[in-house]
Enzyme design. Sequence first.
Site, short mmCIF file in Angstrom:
data_model
loop_
_atom_site.label_atom_id
_atom_site.label_comp_id
_atom_site.label_asym_id
_atom_site.label_seq_id
_atom_site.Cartn_x
_atom_site.Cartn_y
_atom_site.Cartn_z
N GLN A 1 0.83 -1.20 0.00
CA GLN A 1 0.00 0.00 0.00
C GLN A 1 0.86 1.25 0.00
OE1 GLN A 1 -2.47 0.44 3.42
NE2 GLN A 1 -1.10 -0.68 4.76
N GLY A 2 0.36 2.27 -0.69
CA GLY A 2 1.08 3.53 -0.79
C GLY A 2 0.25 4.69 -0.28
N SER B 1 1.30 6.64 3.08
CA SER B 1 2.13 7.63 3.75
C SER B 1 3.16 8.25 2.81
CB SER B 1 2.88 7.00 4.93
OG SER B 1 1.98 6.56 5.91
N GLU C 1 -15.26 -2.96 7.97
CA GLU C 1 -14.97 -4.37 7.76
C GLU C 1 -13.48 -4.59 7.54
OE1 GLU C 1 -17.40 -6.93 5.33
OE2 GLU C 1 -19.04 -5.52 5.59
N ASN D 1 -2.86 5.52 17.54
CA ASN D 1 -3.90 5.45 18.57
C ASN D 1 -4.34 6.84 19.02
OD1 ASN D 1 -3.52 2.76 18.22
ND2 ASN D 1 -3.16 2.28 20.39
N GLU D 2 -3.47 7.84 18.83
CA GLU D 2 -3.87 9.21 19.17
C GLU D 2 -4.95 9.69 18.19
OE1 GLU D 2 -0.64 8.15 19.20
OE2 GLU D 2 -0.72 8.12 21.39
#
Lengths: 391, 361
Positions: free
Chosen positions: A125-126, A128, A243, A375-376
């Site tokens: 996956q691209g 970031s 999902e 998580n932030e």
Amino acid sequence: MRLIYTERQKQFREEIRDWLAAHVPKAPLPSFDTEEGFEAHRRWEATLFEGRWSAVTWPKEYGGRGCDLIEWLIFEEEYWRAGAPLRVNQNGVFLLAPTLMEYGSDEQKARFLPRMASGQDIWAQGWSEPGAGSDMAAIRSRAVRDGDHYVINGQKTWSTRAVWADWLFGMFRTDPASSRHHGLTFILLPLDLPGITIRPIKQLNGLPGFAEIFFDDVRVPVENRLGDEGAGWNVAMATAGFERGLMLRSPARFQQTARKLVDLYLRHRESADADPGIRDAVMKSWMDAEAYTLATYRTASRLGKGAKIGAEASTNKIFWSELDLLMHETAMRILGPYGELMPEAPDGGPFGHEHAAWLDGFLFAQAGPIYAGTNEIQRNIIAERMLGLPR
Amino acid sequence: MDFTFEDQQLAFRDAIHKFLMVEAAPEMLREIWETTKSGRSAELRAKLADQGLTALSVPEEFGGINLGDLDWVLVQQELGYFAIPDSLTDAAYLAVYLLTHLPADINLKRDWLPRIAAGKARIAVGHPLNPFVADAANADLLLLWHDDEIHALKPGQITASFNPSIDLSRRLYKVDWTPSPATRICPAKQGRQLWKDLADRAALAAAAQLLGLAQRMLDLGVDHAAQRKQFGKPVGSFQAVKHHLADVAVKIEFAEPVIHRAAQAVAEDDPRRALYVSHAKLAAGEAARLAGRRSIQAHGAMGYTWEADLQMYMKRAWALDASWGDAKFHKARVAADILAGAAAIGPSTTFPNMNPESHHG
């Protein structure tokens, strides 16, 4: 409420259990973050595909079994119980595929899904970029329309398994005048195109588990676009989002780790009980793994009845990533001075070679609260969309 | 496999929520708790009875509606959310359970079950897990443990000494009494299992109430943080405050299905119900303790006052966290199962025994 499996579900469990018993490799495969291991895991995907187990929730026409989410949970339980290999194509099968099903043309589905299911195409996956991490709308890599092609320039980073993967899915800015989440487009491209440079990045364990990808006038046919031009943000954030989040980390994974932790504790109880916190953490690990499982069964039941799940999905990511840390930190406390040993260390003392898997998991657990939305960010989403606190 | 409630069960829960929102407002409860000796209101009990709450699990032959533990667990979450004192649960859920399952002592059932269903009897339950008996001095009948026997006592047969609790919803008494063949209504042989099953239901009810209390404390914290302004902005717009409260939402989200599995396990006499109930009590206690801590922080100095309603719910959570088995007790029960060696744990062991054929209502 009916917390009992149907006869059909029981038979399904038996079927996958028998198949796994006959097919799971006897010796663990080498890490899929090595070239050899990557190809071994690709072959395992092909084996799964032959048994029609590589994407059980997909429609049959693309190589799946049309399973519902409860059957998917059963499959995952048996899969983790059997100690089967990690899924090298998980980003394709669990993240991209639901989006493809929803937004892809029939031609795209027929072209990509069967090859994904069989492991012929492994996907990276691209998302970031150096300037776009948590703030994904800051994406700057550009795809400029030139006839029936897009010409891509820019850079992606932290791209998991991109070093040996075949294809990439990602978001690029197609409207140079746009900003934030407007003007982005979802594009699929093979990683061997001219103009692509892949630079491996070593992870904590020293292996190149992710990579930087540089694009220098890379030409991609327009038919590789998923969804409309400029609609990339919505495609990426689509309703399938939940999902996908659900399927990326099935509860069985954590139940299996918790089971192993209880086992480790029981076999080394005498030394472990010298630290009274360990027993408590072991029990908490089991309880939280059960809680995550129960919550997922509840969600699967609700989705099966047509419910939509919203921002509470963000609670999942926080819960499992913290649980994974707790379990591996607890194992390290039990291992004590043997915890730091690399797999090839010859003198594992009372732990033989089992320390290696715990160290591996401990290192990977450090990444849990960071990837797939820190998580932030998840806490912001919970506070704003679930609790209604002001921005 | 279906881990959802029936629409009817959810609709009843929603109706109770709306009813208690109006009829159990904090200022009204404070008035009762702070100004009356019993801490109870006959008027409120009558209204609760009108809603069917006192008749919920009473068998139809005794004037009830014969619902089960799953219906109760949703109601218990609401009773927690609105800080309804122990007396309702003790009479309508726990005492009804004991009386209904008593061996053939029809007189006692016929005497008391219809009165409980009608909201006209308060019954206190004394169990060795709790050093005190809640609402003992205000009870029309007391069902007390003695060496696994069940004894039924009238108010005149006991001496109750009041032990004030920091939680003003509670009315705790040390009860002095003398067991005799005349007070004994069930021998130890049958009583042992009955008391065990009762304690599981009581702990389950406390867990569900703790979860409701956690939600109430979270809601109060969110309300305060959204309204209170500092530095020209609502304090709830600051990330530090948001994250405090988001953590509570996570705890609640993952405690709830644990409680619901425990309820189903109790309803189905699952062989592992003790484990599941203890897990539920621990998870709910953790959620409620965190909710209290984070909500008081979001309230700032207001949270430390008698005036802010938070204190009512926070103190009740602290009290319930240790009643019907404190964390020491419940952790020991979890350990006794999962650390015993060869326990069924790990993937595919989550719902091993749930058997709808064994349903007892």
